[in-house]
Motif scaffolding. Structure first.
Motif, PDB file in Angstrom:
ATOM      1  N   TRP A 169       0.838  -1.204   0.000  1.00 38.40           N
ATOM      2  CA  TRP A 169       0.000   0.000   0.000  1.00 38.40           C
ATOM      3  C   TRP A 169       0.868   1.247   0.000  1.00 38.40           C
ATOM      4  CZ3 TRP A 169      -4.752   0.253  -1.497  1.00 38.40           C
ATOM      5  CH2 TRP A 169      -5.606  -0.850  -1.332  1.00 38.40           C
ATOM      6  N   ALA A 170       1.958   1.218   0.813  1.00 32.13           N
ATOM      7  CA  ALA A 170       2.830   2.395   0.915  1.00 32.13           C
ATOM      8  C   ALA A 170       3.457   2.709  -0.446  1.00 32.13           C
ATOM      9  CB  ALA A 170       3.899   2.161   1.968  1.00 32.13           C
ATOM     10  N   VAL A 171       3.983   1.676  -1.110  1.00 33.42           N
ATOM     11  CA  VAL A 171       4.622   1.901  -2.412  1.00 33.42           C
ATOM     12  C   VAL A 171       3.575   2.357  -3.431  1.00 33.42           C
ATOM     13  CG1 VAL A 171       5.873   0.817  -4.325  1.00 33.42           C
ATOM     14  CG2 VAL A 171       6.497   0.288  -1.973  1.00 33.42           C
ATOM     15  N   TYR A 172       2.374   1.759  -3.337  1.00 31.32           N
ATOM     16  CA  TYR A 172       1.320   2.189  -4.261  1.00 31.32           C
ATOM     17  C   TYR A 172       1.044   3.685  -4.110  1.00 31.32           C
ATOM     18  CZ  TYR A 172      -3.135   3.204  -6.293  1.00 31.32           C
ATOM     19  OH  TYR A 172      -4.120   3.816  -7.022  1.00 31.32           O
ATOM     20  N   PHE A 173       0.871   4.136  -2.875  1.00 27.99           N
ATOM     21  CA  PHE A 173       0.561   5.561  -2.669  1.00 27.99           C
ATOM     22  C   PHE A 173       1.745   6.449  -3.057  1.00 27.99           C
ATOM     23  CE2 PHE A 173      -2.690   3.961   0.512  1.00 27.99           C
ATOM     24  CZ  PHE A 173      -3.747   4.204  -0.343  1.00 27.99           C
ATOM     25  N   MET A 174       2.947   5.949  -2.823  1.00 27.29           N
ATOM     26  CA  MET A 174       4.137   6.717  -3.191  1.00 27.29           C
ATOM     27  C   MET A 174       4.193   6.914  -4.714  1.00 27.29           C
ATOM     28  SD  MET A 174       8.065   5.552  -2.597  1.00 27.29           S
ATOM     29  CE  MET A 174       8.402   4.665  -4.110  1.00 27.29           C
ATOM     30  N   LEU A 175       3.812   5.880  -5.463  1.00 30.34           N
ATOM     31  CA  LEU A 175       3.924   5.947  -6.923  1.00 30.34           C
ATOM     32  C   LEU A 175       2.687   6.558  -7.589  1.00 30.34           C
ATOM     33  CD1 LEU A 175       5.657   2.529  -7.619  1.00 30.34           C
ATOM     34  CD2 LEU A 175       6.680   4.798  -7.741  1.00 30.34           C
ATOM     35  N   ASP A 176       1.510   5.964  -7.313  1.00 31.33           N
ATOM     36  CA  ASP A 176       0.336   6.506  -7.972  1.00 31.33           C
ATOM     37  C   ASP A 176      -0.029   7.852  -7.359  1.00 31.33           C
ATOM     38  OD1 ASP A 176      -1.213   6.062 -10.190  1.00 31.33           O
ATOM     39  OD2 ASP A 176      -2.795   4.964  -9.148  1.00 31.33           O
ATOM     40  N   PHE A 202     -11.350  12.479 -11.901  1.00 34.88           N
ATOM     41  CA  PHE A 202     -11.170  11.095 -11.473  1.00 34.88           C
ATOM     42  C   PHE A 202      -9.757  10.818 -10.973  1.00 34.88           C
ATOM     43  CE2 PHE A 202     -15.039  11.076 -13.999  1.00 34.88           C
ATOM     44  CZ  PHE A 202     -15.894  10.571 -13.036  1.00 34.88           C
ATOM     45  N   SER A 203      -8.954  11.877 -10.830  1.00 37.65           N
ATOM     46  CA  SER A 203      -7.744  11.772 -10.016  1.00 37.65           C
ATOM     47  C   SER A 203      -8.071  12.284  -8.613  1.00 37.65           C
ATOM     48  CB  SER A 203      -6.610  12.613 -10.597  1.00 37.65           C
ATOM     49  OG  SER A 203      -6.267  12.147 -11.870  1.00 37.65           O
ATOM     50  N   LEU A 204      -8.928  13.321  -8.577  1.00 36.29           N
ATOM     51  CA  LEU A 204      -9.313  13.923  -7.299  1.00 36.29           C
ATOM     52  C   LEU A 204     -10.088  12.934  -6.421  1.00 36.29           C
ATOM     53  CD1 LEU A 204      -9.620  16.636  -5.638  1.00 36.29           C
ATOM     54  CD2 LEU A 204     -11.826  16.880  -6.779  1.00 36.29           C
ATOM     55  N   ILE A 205     -11.094  12.289  -7.026  1.00 36.60           N
ATOM     56  CA  ILE A 205     -11.991  11.434  -6.243  1.00 36.60           C
ATOM     57  C   ILE A 205     -11.243  10.264  -5.570  1.00 36.60           C
ATOM     58  CG2 ILE A 205     -13.954   9.850  -6.396  1.00 36.60           C
ATOM     59  CD1 ILE A 205     -15.179  11.817  -8.431  1.00 36.60           C
ATOM     60  N   PRO A 206     -10.466   9.466  -6.308  1.00 38.41           N
ATOM     61  CA  PRO A 206      -9.784   8.364  -5.609  1.00 38.41           C
ATOM     62  C   PRO A 206      -8.760   8.857  -4.592  1.00 38.41           C
ATOM     63  CG  PRO A 206      -9.141   8.395  -7.921  1.00 38.41           C
ATOM     64  CD  PRO A 206     -10.237   9.389  -7.758  1.00 38.41           C
ATOM     65  N   ALA A 207      -8.093   9.992  -4.892  1.00 39.61           N
ATOM     66  CA  ALA A 207      -7.117  10.516  -3.933  1.00 39.61           C
ATOM     67  C   ALA A 207      -7.790  10.754  -2.581  1.00 39.61           C
ATOM     68  CB  ALA A 207      -6.494  11.809  -4.461  1.00 39.61           C
ATOM     69  N   VAL A 208      -8.969  11.368  -2.603  1.00 37.79           N
ATOM     70  CA  VAL A 208      -9.697  11.637  -1.356  1.00 37.79           C
ATOM     71  C   VAL A 208     -10.250  10.338  -0.768  1.00 37.79           C
ATOM     72  CG1 VAL A 208     -11.651  12.849  -0.326  1.00 37.79           C
ATOM     73  CG2 VAL A 208     -10.278  13.969  -2.100  1.00 37.79           C
ATOM     74  N   PHE A 233      -9.376   7.176  -1.061  1.00 32.07           N
ATOM     75  CA  PHE A 233      -8.402   6.281  -0.430  1.00 32.07           C
ATOM     76  C   PHE A 233      -8.105   6.766   0.986  1.00 32.07           C
ATOM     77  CE2 PHE A 233      -6.891   4.550  -4.652  1.00 32.07           C
ATOM     78  CZ  PHE A 233      -7.105   3.224  -4.320  1.00 32.07           C
ATOM     79  N   GLY A 234      -7.990   8.087   1.149  1.00 33.48           N
ATOM     80  CA  GLY A 234      -7.762   8.651   2.480  1.00 33.48           C
ATOM     81  C   GLY A 234      -8.931   8.361   3.407  1.00 33.48           C
ATOM     82  N   VAL A 235     -10.151   8.582   2.888  1.00 31.29           N
ATOM     83  CA  VAL A 235     -11.348   8.327   3.696  1.00 31.29           C
ATOM     84  C   VAL A 235     -11.377   6.855   4.122  1.00 31.29           C
ATOM     85  CG1 VAL A 235     -13.873   8.236   3.640  1.00 31.29           C
ATOM     86  CG2 VAL A 235     -12.672  10.190   2.642  1.00 31.29           C
ATOM     87  N   ALA A 236     -11.089   5.962   3.177  1.00 29.88           N
ATOM     88  CA  ALA A 236     -11.128   4.528   3.489  1.00 29.88           C
ATOM     89  C   ALA A 236     -10.092   4.184   4.554  1.00 29.88           C
ATOM     90  CB  ALA A 236     -10.882   3.714   2.219  1.00 29.88           C
ATOM     91  N   PHE A 237      -8.873   4.675   4.386  1.00 31.95           N
ATOM     92  CA  PHE A 237      -7.844   4.339   5.370  1.00 31.95           C
ATOM     93  C   PHE A 237      -8.116   4.995   6.721  1.00 31.95           C
ATOM     94  CE2 PHE A 237      -5.731   2.061   2.169  1.00 31.95           C
ATOM     95  CZ  PHE A 237      -4.820   1.241   2.799  1.00 31.95           C
ATOM     96  N   GLY A 238      -8.623   6.220   6.725  1.00 30.16           N
ATOM     97  CA  GLY A 238      -8.999   6.864   7.983  1.00 30.16           C
ATOM     98  C   GLY A 238      -9.997   6.008   8.748  1.00 30.16           C
ATOM     99  N   ASN A 239     -10.978   5.483   8.010  1.00 33.91           N
ATOM    100  CA  ASN A 239     -11.999   4.650   8.648  1.00 33.91           C
ATOM    101  C   ASN A 239     -11.445   3.314   9.115  1.00 33.91           C
ATOM    102  OD1 ASN A 239     -14.912   5.755   8.664  1.00 33.91           O
ATOM    103  ND2 ASN A 239     -13.987   6.518   6.779  1.00 33.91           N
ATOM    104  N   ILE A 240     -10.482   2.780   8.360  1.00 37.35           N
ATOM    105  CA  ILE A 240      -9.862   1.526   8.800  1.00 37.35           C
ATOM    106  C   ILE A 240      -9.057   1.788  10.084  1.00 37.35           C
ATOM    107  CG2 ILE A 240      -8.071  -0.165   8.212  1.00 37.35           C
ATOM    108  CD1 ILE A 240      -9.162  -0.094   5.332  1.00 37.35           C
ATOM    109  N   LEU A 297     -11.033  14.121   7.321  1.00 35.75           N
ATOM    110  CA  LEU A 297      -9.734  14.756   7.558  1.00 35.75           C
ATOM    111  C   LEU A 297      -8.623  13.922   6.916  1.00 35.75           C
ATOM    112  CD1 LEU A 297      -8.043  16.998   9.015  1.00 35.75           C
ATOM    113  CD2 LEU A 297      -7.759  15.360  10.884  1.00 35.75           C
ATOM    114  N   THR A 298      -8.696  12.603   7.079  1.00 42.44           N
ATOM    115  CA  THR A 298      -7.692  11.738   6.454  1.00 42.44           C
ATOM    116  C   THR A 298      -7.757  11.864   4.933  1.00 42.44           C
ATOM    117  OG1 THR A 298      -8.203  10.227   8.263  1.00 42.44           O
ATOM    118  CG2 THR A 298      -6.639   9.451   6.643  1.00 42.44           C
ATOM    119  N   GLY A 299      -8.984  12.006   4.411  1.00 40.04           N
ATOM    120  CA  GLY A 299      -9.146  12.203   2.975  1.00 40.04           C
ATOM    121  C   GLY A 299      -8.436  13.465   2.503  1.00 40.04           C
ATOM    122  N   VAL A 300      -8.632  14.559   3.234  1.00 37.50           N
ATOM    123  CA  VAL A 300      -7.982  15.825   2.872  1.00 37.50           C
ATOM    124  C   VAL A 300      -6.461  15.691   3.014  1.00 37.50           C
ATOM    125  CG1 VAL A 300      -7.737  18.261   3.519  1.00 37.50           C
ATOM    126  CG2 VAL A 300      -9.993  17.189   3.497  1.00 37.50           C
TER     127      VAL A 300
END
Lengths: 443, 341
Positions: free
Chosen positions: B14-21, B121-127, B129-136, B161-164
């Motif tokens: 996940w870390a490498v994915y976020f670092m790259l994408d 559709f770059s904005l939406i997943p960026a936010v 993914f943050g929302v999903a991980f914040g909730n996890i 907040l995690t999304g932002v």
């Protein structure tokens, strides 16, 4: 409608849509690699222009194959959570291996291939499209190993309320998986070669770039003849494997209701599922079905009636899909043989009707591929893992029918727009005349 | 032991994915603002052209590894987060094809349409993914009867907040990438954006760290094993270094941003251990690396595969990144012999 039916519709839709793009990727990647290798070896500019022309079409098609594949990986968990939990110990591994071994390879080297014309040597550039081709085929291998396990589970025990691996290699190397792999990828090669032959025929009919497209047609025809023969022969072996491992599927493929020793095959029949019989059966070839299924004229083939009703797959759709696929497969062998003959006699350009036929034949191998998947997946019903887990036991309990309806609508909307644009672009670029050679040769 | 190794690998993917994408998302969101005319936009898109696809495979691998190593978590995570995942999926599909489709028809309206698609559709997943991980990080409301939330349960203050926070991380990351990959006025505008986004990112990062104390149990692991505080400490230091490097080298600032993203993800992942998804109803229902994992046999087979192939993947991806490390110039885009988007 209930969750099971909706989840099945969604999976069928998204998988069949994905499989419009994958077979061409499987076949065209090798064909473009062959074209570029011909350029590197001969230095003939025509092959370079051919590579770029078909390469562009390859890329337009590749993009959609890639993005629609992600859907399937997500869908197992989203719609089929109980299935994923039950088989995850086994099914997840080939998926993860597919990503690690294949997806990185194809995507990274495709980037190098598209953007690297001036960055790497001729040989490295050609090597990168070969790596893309191997990547797509390795990807097919692992996903088909996973699918073969759903058709014929091996190398596992039931423990902790789920299937657990005890022998990875038993699943990875089982004949069902290998045959399925060979049958599927060679079908992809047929799609690729008919695509190249059809588009070349279009330009030959218009009498433009005759030298280039004659050469391209030849590459397509040779590769296509080889591939059509492989699909046909492996298909026969694959059906034999199905007979051994999935008797209900075989019986549905042939619409055989009563168990018979030395079973005949009817060239024409109409199944009547309601009355558990065939409404029409004509042109029977004695013992033929036993020969095809078991390679033994006196073998006993089990009929559908020997299985409980709730263990039988839908017969009509499985039967019609199988019959049509086999007929098309036979046609592909004949067409490519004739193409091979015309090229050998150097009469291709005289036979305008054949060129026209090949142009309109482009969709046929696609149809055969889709029908093949219908046989494989509908024929497996009512099981999601044959004999182990029923499809109705595989869905997600946390998901409401309304949610699946929403995503089905979403996919229909999204996929029809993208499919339309993609086909429009393919046709637009297929009709264009290849770009003229540049002074430096393009690298 | 195998379960813990796979937990670490799960976090790493996940870390490498976020670092790259992450920089692809940042570039996608920023491109309409940083690039003014078509040639500039093509320049921006072509900075990520050769690599975005390989970057996205890290997500597919993260998903596949979750399925293979922790199938129960995969099954619940994907069916519980049904709607946000569908939105992420649709976004990734649209973003992916837009790069390919955009330049294929010479029309102003056509290109503008796909520019908008790339942005949205770059904005939406960026936010998301943050929302999903914040909730996890917080835990999801589930018990043995299943999931008791909706899409709107996820849109709580901490999730948002995690999304932002993720969005700002990716915007900064993308701006820094363009600062040294693009040229002339595009690079200058990207540099100005990187400087403007950074203070916002810093504020939100501080808020995130503080709010995490109240909203989640992530700090418990750090309090019982203070040595792990090194990871969030590196995150903070590298975040500060981004600004320091901006005065000398944007490439170094970008690398510092890579370190920030990886350590931010690991800050959360270490705090989660040994949970993959905690239950906010009762910890007894937590999905852990033990109760949701595959058999030891499968974990071992998968580890062998990962040990052999992941280094090979990293090697050729690094090679490809080095191959395309140069700045993209306008002349490159007008060269008919080179393929570009």
């Amino acid at each position: 409608m209930d969750t099971v039916l909706l989840a099945r519709w969604q999976f069928a839709m998204t998988a069949l849509f994905h499989f419009i793009f994958v077979p061409l990727t499987l076949g065209l990647s090798f064909l473009v690699a062959i074209m570029e290798t011909a350029y590197v070896r001969t230095g003939n500019e025509t092959y370079l222009r051919m590579t770029k022309f078909f390469g562009k079409l390859f890329l337009i098609n590749f993009a959609l194959g890639l993005v629609t594949g992600i859907t399937l990986e997500f869908e197992f968990g989203m719609n089929w959570a109980r299935y994923s939990k039950f088989v995850g110990d086994i099914f997840g591994a080939p998926l993860a291996i597919e990503a690690t071994m294949a997806f990185f390879l194809e995507s990274t080297f495709l980037g190098v291939w598209i953007f690297g014309w001036k960055k790497v040597s001729k040989k490295t550039h050609a090597l990168s499209i070969w790596l893309v081709a191997f990547g797509t085929n390795i990807s097919a291998l692992w996903i088909l190993i996973a699918n073969a396990w759903m058709q014929h589970p091996v190398g596992y025990v039931i423990r902790n309320g789920r299937a657990e691996f005890v022998n990875f290699w038993a699943a990875a190397l089982q004949p069902y998986a290998i045959l399925k792999f060979l049958h599927t990828v060679s079908a992809g090669y047929v799609v690729g070669s008919f695509f190249v032959m059809g588009i070349s025929a279009y330009h030959l009919l218009k009498n433009q770039e005759v030298d280039l497209f004659k050469k391209a047609f030849k590459i397509g025809a040779y590769f296509g003849l080889f591939a059509s023969l492989v699909v046909f022969i492996v298909g026969d072996l694959h059906a034999g494997e199905v007979a051994k491992t999935q008797p209900t599927k075989l019986a549905a493929m042939e619409s055989l209701w009563n168990t018979k020793k030395g079973a005949p095959m009817y060239l024409f029949l109409i199944p009547d599922e309601k009355h558990e019989r065939n409404a029409v059966e004509i042109f029977g070839i004695p013992k033929m079905l036993s020969v095809l299924a078991y390679h033994n004229p006196n073998a006993t083939v089990r009929g559908l009636k020997s299985f409980p009703k709730n263990d039988r797959p839908p017969v009509t759709i499985t039967f019609i899909s199988f019959r049509t696929m086999v007929a098309l497969g036979t046609l592909f062998v004949l067409l490519t043989l004739f193409a091979f003959y015309l090229i050998k006699k150097d009469k291709l350009l005289d036979k305008k009707w054949f060129l026209k036929l090949m142009l309109f034949a482009i969709p046929l191998p696609y149809l055969a591929c889709e029908l093949g998947w219908i046989v494989a997946e509908v024929g497996r019903q009512p099981w999601i893992v044959y004999g182990l887990l029923r499809t109705s036991q595989g869905t997600s309990t946390a998901v409401m029918p309304s949610q699946i309806i929403m995503t089905i609508i979403g996919f229909i909307f999204l996929y029809s727009i993208l499919g339309f644009i993609d086909i429009y672009l393919l046709i637009k670029y297929a009709k264009q005349v290849p770009e003229p050679a540049t002074k430096e040769g393009g690298y | 032991m195998l379960n813990t190794i796979w937990f670490a690998l799960w976090g790493l993917l996940w870390a490498v994915y976020f670092m790259l994408d992450g920089f692809d998302f940042g570039v996608g969101v920023l491109h309409p603002f940083i690039a003014k005319e078509d040639l500039e936009r093509r320049m921006v898109i072509n900075t990520i052209g050769p690599v975005w696809d390989g970057n996205e495979v890290w997500l597919i691998t993260a998903g596949g590894a979750t399925f293979a190593a922790f199938p129960t978590t995969y099954a619940y995570m994907f069916s519980y987060l049904y709607t946000p995942l569908f939105i992420i999926l649709a976004s990734l599909i649209l973003r992916g094809v837009s790069f390919e489709f955009r330049g294929k028809i010479e029309s102003e309206g056509w290109k503008k349409f796909w520019d908008f698609i790339i942005f949205l559709f770059s904005l939406i997943p960026a936010v998301l993914f943050g929302v999903a991980f914040g909730n996890i990080f917080m835990g999801l409301p589930f018990d043995t009867n299943g999931y008791h939330g909706t899409l709107f349960t996820l849109l709580n203050p901490y999730g948002l907040l995690t999304g932002v926070f993720f969005l700002l991380l990716f915007l900064e990351h993308g701006a820094l990438w363009l600062s040294f990959k693009a040229s002339n006025s595009v690079a200058e505008r990207a540099q100005a954006s990187a400087k403007k986004i950074w203070p916002l990112l810093l504020i939100v990062a501080v808020l995130f760290l503080a709010y995490t104390k109240f909203a989640t149990k992530l700090y418990n692991n750090y309090i019982s094993h203070p040595v792990w505080f090194i990871v969030p400490a590196i995150a903070v230091v590298s975040l500060l270094l981004i600004r320091a490097f901006m005065n000398s080298s944007y490439a170094k600032a970008f690398l510092s941003s890579c370190v920030t993203i990886v350590t931010v993800v690991f800050t959360g992942v270490i705090g989660l251990y040994p949970n993959l998804i905690p239950s906010s109803i009762n910890p007894a229902y937590n999905l852990t690396i033990f109760n949701s994992s595959s058999s030891q046999y499968t974990l071992k087979v998968m580890l062998i595969v990962a040990v052999i192939f992941v280094p090979i993947v990293i090697a050729y991806q690094l090679w490809a990144h080095m191959l395309f490390k140069g700045t993209i110039k306008k002349e490159d885009l007008e060269d008919k012999e080179v393929e570009t988007y």
